[in-house]
Design an enzyme around this catalytic site. Sequence first.
Site, PDB file in Angstrom:
ATOM      1  N   GLY A 114      -6.177  -5.385  -3.191  1.00  0.00           N
ATOM      2  CA  GLY A 114      -6.878  -4.616  -2.188  1.00  0.00           C
ATOM      3  C   GLY A 114      -5.841  -3.779  -1.411  1.00  0.00           C
ATOM      4  O   GLY A 114      -6.049  -2.499  -1.102  1.00  0.00           O
ATOM      5  N   ASP A 115      -4.475  -4.184  -1.435  1.00  0.00           N
ATOM      6  CA  ASP A 115      -3.332  -3.343  -0.967  1.00  0.00           C
ATOM      7  C   ASP A 115      -3.448  -1.985  -1.801  1.00  0.00           C
ATOM      8  O   ASP A 115      -3.021  -0.929  -1.388  1.00  0.00           O
ATOM      9  CB  ASP A 115      -2.084  -4.040  -1.056  1.00  0.00           C
ATOM     10  CG  ASP A 115      -2.106  -5.215  -0.202  1.00  0.00           C
ATOM     11  OD1 ASP A 115      -2.931  -5.544   0.624  1.00  0.00           O
ATOM     12  OD2 ASP A 115      -1.338  -6.014  -0.553  1.00  0.00           O
ATOM     13  N   ALA A 116      -3.374  -2.162  -3.137  1.00  0.00           N
ATOM     14  CA  ALA A 116      -3.180  -1.127  -4.223  1.00  0.00           C
ATOM     15  C   ALA A 116      -4.406  -0.262  -4.035  1.00  0.00           C
ATOM     16  O   ALA A 116      -4.286   0.771  -4.174  1.00  0.00           O
ATOM     17  CB  ALA A 116      -3.331  -1.759  -5.558  1.00  0.00           C
ATOM     18  N   SER A 163       0.757  -1.261   0.111  1.00  0.00           N
ATOM     19  CA  SER A 163      -0.076   0.155   0.089  1.00  0.00           C
ATOM     20  C   SER A 163       1.010   1.315   0.046  1.00  0.00           C
ATOM     21  O   SER A 163       0.522   2.329  -0.831  1.00  0.00           O
ATOM     22  CB  SER A 163      -0.959   0.105   1.315  1.00  0.00           C
ATOM     23  OG  SER A 163      -1.799  -1.074   1.123  1.00  0.00           O
TER      24      SER A 163
END
EC number: 2.7.1.20
Length: 341
Positions: free
Chosen positions: A295-297, A67
């Site tokens: 999801g992290d992105a 992230s």
Amino acid sequence: MACEGVLLGMGNPLLDISAVVDEEFLKKYEIKSNDAILAEDKHLPMYDELAAKYSVEYIAGGATQNSIRVAQWMLQIPGATSYMGCIGKDKFGEEMKKNAAAAGVNAHYYENETAPTGTCAVCVVGGERSLVANLSAANCYKIDHLKRPENWKLVEKAKYIYIAGFFLTVSPDSIQHVAEHAAANNKVFMMNLSAPFICEYFRDVQEKALLYVDFLFGNETEARTFAKVRGWQTENVEEIAVKISALPKASGTHKRITVITQGCDPVVVAEDGKVKLFPVILLPKEKLVDTNGAGDAFVGGFLSQLVQEKSIDDCVKAGCYAANVIIQRPGCTYPEKPEFK
């Protein structure tokens, strides 16, 4: 404008060992599709098997680090982000340091003399990823490292702090220390549900940290597990998001906003007892490479606008853009420059 060190991440730095595998491989190691788990003894031989049998890519990973790297890429301001976590003194650790520096992230790693750098097997079947993390050195992070003056400076400099839920299994005291600092200094503290097992088996430390959380991220599976563990009689993600945002807070400076992604279904944002839905950018199946890091992105894209004090609408838009870029590439990687407007 976002300035140097505005965003700090803390978490488990892992080197992703990513490969496209088959159903048989998942079955052999009792891995569920699209799950994220910690490696048990039965999983340990799989890391060598991956490297021996499949075409493997090594990518600097770990949820928080992903992230932060994506936020840094979206911001294009050298050193706007910083990161802490524990690596080993080995070639994977060196790889990680090179990777972070190349990404423009100011990483202050705690280097452990005895444990190897943590790895995460990323098993991709039909575009869906399953993660098996062998934390090793990442599991050795200590609050003493956080308290060293040169590292605590990063905390003091940051106005926004983001920690994935996975770090609750490693150093809950570090999380608490930073969360209390954020509350006392009117900073924005953010976390992620991260995985169903965190919601199930680390409920106590999760609840302690949650008191300080201003933005909580997660996906629909994690949200439903969170609700189930608390005996909320609902599977409705919008309802769950509202209930999470209304949970008690230790500091009243910021309200809690819950952001839940649902794959190709709309993003759910809950604040002040109301829900807003945001459509994602749909991608034709043939363009999907793998969902690892999506999801992290999303969180990284979201944070890149939040630290510039943009609206929630802009934050979600940027999150959707970043996730869309990442799923068209192997692992959490991205082109040289973003095209987000």
